[in-house]
Design a protein around this motif. Structure first.
Motif, PDB file in Angstrom:
ATOM      1  N   GLN A 183      81.031 -21.486 -10.865  1.00  0.00           N
ATOM      2  CA  GLN A 183      80.078 -22.741 -11.275  1.00  0.00           C
ATOM      3  C   GLN A 183      78.988 -21.777 -11.963  1.00  0.00           C
ATOM      4  O   GLN A 183      78.537 -20.342 -12.452  1.00  0.00           O
ATOM      5  N   MET A 184      78.751 -23.034 -13.058  1.00  0.00           N
ATOM      6  CA  MET A 184      77.241 -21.886 -14.276  1.00  0.00           C
ATOM      7  C   MET A 184      76.722 -23.231 -14.696  1.00  0.00           C
ATOM      8  O   MET A 184      77.601 -23.586 -15.618  1.00  0.00           O
ATOM      9  N   PRO A 185      76.026 -23.302 -14.096  1.00  0.00           N
ATOM     10  CA  PRO A 185      75.432 -24.753 -14.305  1.00  0.00           C
ATOM     11  C   PRO A 185      74.348 -24.629 -15.423  1.00  0.00           C
ATOM     12  O   PRO A 185      73.858 -24.961 -16.582  1.00  0.00           O
TER      13      PRO A 185
ATOM     14  N   ILE B 188      69.641 -18.667 -15.563  1.00  0.00           N
ATOM     15  CA  ILE B 188      69.608 -19.946 -14.858  1.00  0.00           C
ATOM     16  C   ILE B 188      70.170 -20.423 -13.699  1.00  0.00           C
ATOM     17  O   ILE B 188      71.326 -20.330 -14.329  1.00  0.00           O
ATOM     18  N   SER B 189      70.322 -20.952 -12.387  1.00  0.00           N
ATOM     19  CA  SER B 189      70.258 -21.855 -11.102  1.00  0.00           C
ATOM     20  C   SER B 189      69.120 -22.372 -10.538  1.00  0.00           C
ATOM     21  O   SER B 189      67.663 -21.893 -11.508  1.00  0.00           O
ATOM     22  N   ASP B 190      68.759 -23.561  -9.968  1.00  0.00           N
ATOM     23  CA  ASP B 190      68.428 -23.672  -9.310  1.00  0.00           C
ATOM     24  C   ASP B 190      67.123 -22.924  -8.923  1.00  0.00           C
ATOM     25  O   ASP B 190      66.201 -23.636  -9.706  1.00  0.00           O
ATOM     26  N   ASN B 191      67.880 -22.145  -8.176  1.00  0.00           N
ATOM     27  CA  ASN B 191      66.109 -21.744  -7.329  1.00  0.00           C
ATOM     28  C   ASN B 191      66.098 -19.692  -8.141  1.00  0.00           C
ATOM     29  O   ASN B 191      65.256 -18.740  -7.537  1.00  0.00           O
TER      30      ASN B 191
ATOM     31  N   PHE C  24      60.631 -16.556 -21.912  1.00  0.00           N
ATOM     32  CA  PHE C  24      62.010 -17.139 -22.404  1.00  0.00           C
ATOM     33  C   PHE C  24      61.405 -18.953 -21.881  1.00  0.00           C
ATOM     34  O   PHE C  24      61.109 -18.950 -21.092  1.00  0.00           O
ATOM     35  N   TYR C  25      62.803 -19.624 -22.727  1.00  0.00           N
ATOM     36  CA  TYR C  25      62.721 -21.228 -21.670  1.00  0.00           C
ATOM     37  C   TYR C  25      63.659 -21.569 -21.894  1.00  0.00           C
ATOM     38  O   TYR C  25      64.775 -21.393 -22.575  1.00  0.00           O
ATOM     39  N   VAL C  26      64.023 -22.339 -21.173  1.00  0.00           N
ATOM     40  CA  VAL C  26      65.483 -22.570 -20.609  1.00  0.00           C
ATOM     41  C   VAL C  26      65.584 -23.984 -19.698  1.00  0.00           C
ATOM     42  O   VAL C  26      64.500 -24.573 -19.250  1.00  0.00           O
ATOM     43  N   LEU C  27      66.127 -24.232 -19.528  1.00  0.00           N
ATOM     44  CA  LEU C  27      67.094 -25.680 -19.089  1.00  0.00           C
ATOM     45  C   LEU C  27      67.245 -25.790 -17.646  1.00  0.00           C
ATOM     46  O   LEU C  27      68.514 -25.038 -17.580  1.00  0.00           O
ATOM     47  N   LYS C  28      66.727 -26.216 -16.813  1.00  0.00           N
ATOM     48  CA  LYS C  28      67.035 -26.127 -15.542  1.00  0.00           C
ATOM     49  C   LYS C  28      67.622 -27.806 -14.951  1.00  0.00           C
ATOM     50  O   LYS C  28      68.316 -28.108 -16.357  1.00  0.00           O
TER      51      LYS C  28
ATOM     52  N   GLN D  26      64.385 -30.619 -15.876  1.00  0.00           N
ATOM     53  CA  GLN D  26      62.975 -29.555 -16.275  1.00  0.00           C
ATOM     54  C   GLN D  26      63.749 -28.522 -17.206  1.00  0.00           C
ATOM     55  O   GLN D  26      64.580 -27.864 -17.548  1.00  0.00           O
ATOM     56  N   ILE D  27      62.044 -28.691 -17.809  1.00  0.00           N
ATOM     57  CA  ILE D  27      62.005 -27.203 -18.973  1.00  0.00           C
ATOM     58  C   ILE D  27      61.449 -26.367 -18.195  1.00  0.00           C
ATOM     59  O   ILE D  27      60.479 -26.578 -17.499  1.00  0.00           O
ATOM     60  N   ALA D  28      61.572 -25.159 -18.263  1.00  0.00           N
ATOM     61  CA  ALA D  28      60.937 -24.307 -17.446  1.00  0.00           C
ATOM     62  C   ALA D  28      60.995 -23.106 -18.128  1.00  0.00           C
ATOM     63  O   ALA D  28      61.728 -22.814 -19.421  1.00  0.00           O
TER      64      ALA D  28
END
Length: 319
Positions: A131-133, A148-151, A174-178, A181-183
């Motif tokens: 897995q690599m979401p 990034i993963s959920d936690n 940096f800005y990513v999609l989790k 959510q936008i993180a």
């Protein structure tokens, strides 16, 4: 001429000049021109290198990665792996970061790799995993790659050299999609902050503006939005997909597509002002199904693909 009158005229001319520049709108300069076309191949998702000298692209089903000069010459395949989903250039235009996939014992596995455009061997940063979401991101002036993963945030040394000034500077966010959510994230703290404007939305195609001050993103089943990086000043830009920024961070180019439930029947490229006031059709003069646009770093061209013939096109832009 009286010096005071001359000064007033000069000031007025300067104000007029600045006003004209401020309201200059992007417009198509001629019809789109075919840049990359190979019989039997379907190319898609062209992305300009930051220095504006090359374009990278993949093929249908994100199989393989190619690069070519911006006039279409010197086309080169840098991998035949399934590496074309969510790839991104390094800021020095010498490497491409991506998530690759392969099947092992009939199970799909994923890993993070960096491919180099100078012929050097690719670097695999992770083992293949089930897995690599999310897709990997360059971080901290490309010194790190983050996943990034959920936690959790995984951080990897990219091997990239950076300037002394960048080494001494404050860590760049940096800005990513989790998940839903936008993180906003930082390394080496390896922490993220939720800056999502909506609860329980599914976000797509997050893009940071070149000036680093704004974010563009889609909401699944909804519209294209722009906001500041702190989550304020949210602006709804209406129906549009796969948006990319203009170099001056004042416009987005995006596709507005129609389909029959199976295939795309129509798609135009629009330049959208970030204040929501302007919506300029850039491809109204052609019947090409124009998709997946990307604005050149110089701002004078937009690259896109078309599923009709699997070709990469260039549209010249004037102001």
């Amino acid at each position: 001429m009286n010096s005071s009158i001359s000064s007033i005229i000069t000031t007025l001319l300067l104000v007029i000049s600045l006003s004209v520049t401020a309201i200059a709108q992007p417009a198509p300069n001629g019809d789109p021109q075919k840049l990359i076309s190979v019989e039997g191949s379907d190319f898609m998702n062209p992305i300009w290198s930051p220095d504006g000298t090359k374009i990278a692209f993949t093929s249908s089903r994100q199989q393989g990665l190619w690069i070519a000069d911006t006039d279409g010459s010197n086309m080169e395949q840098i991998t035949d792996e399934s590496a074309g989903y969510g790839f991104s250039w390094s800021s020095d235009s010498e490497s491409i970061l991506t998530r690759v996939s392969e099947f092992q014992n009939k199970r799909r596995k994923l890993a993070v790799k960096i491919y180099h455009t100078n012929g050097n061997e690719p670097e695999q940063l992770t083992e293949f995993r089930d897995q690599m979401p999310t897709i990997p991101k360059w971080a901290n002036y490309d010194r790190q790659v983050v996943l990034i993963s959920d936690n959790d945030i995984e951080s990897f040394d990219s091997g990239k050299e950076v300037s002394t000034q960048q080494k001494a500077s404050v860590t760049k966010p940096f800005y990513v999609l989790k998940s839903n959510q936008i993180a906003k994230g930082k390394v080496p703290a390896n922490s993220t902050e939720n800056i999502s404007p909506f609860d329980d939305a599914q976000y797509l195609n997050l893009e940071v503006s070149p000036d680093g001050k704004k974010l563009a993103f889609e909401v699944y089943g909804g519209n294209l939005f722009v906001m500041k990086i702190d989550g304020t000043n949210l602006m709804d830009l209406g129906k549009a997909n796969r948006a990319k920024w203009s170099p001056d961070s004042q416009y987005l180019v995006a596709m507005v597509a129609e389909d029959d439930g199976h295939n795309f029947t129509k798609s135009d490229l629009y330049a959208l002002s970030i204040d929501g006031e302007e919506r300029i059709n850039l491809t109204s003069s052609t019947d090409i199904v124009a998709m997946n646009p990307d604005w050149s770093p110089q701002g004078d061209q937009i690259a896109f693909d078309s599923p009709d013939d699997g070709s990469i096109y260039i549209l010249n832009i004037s102001y």
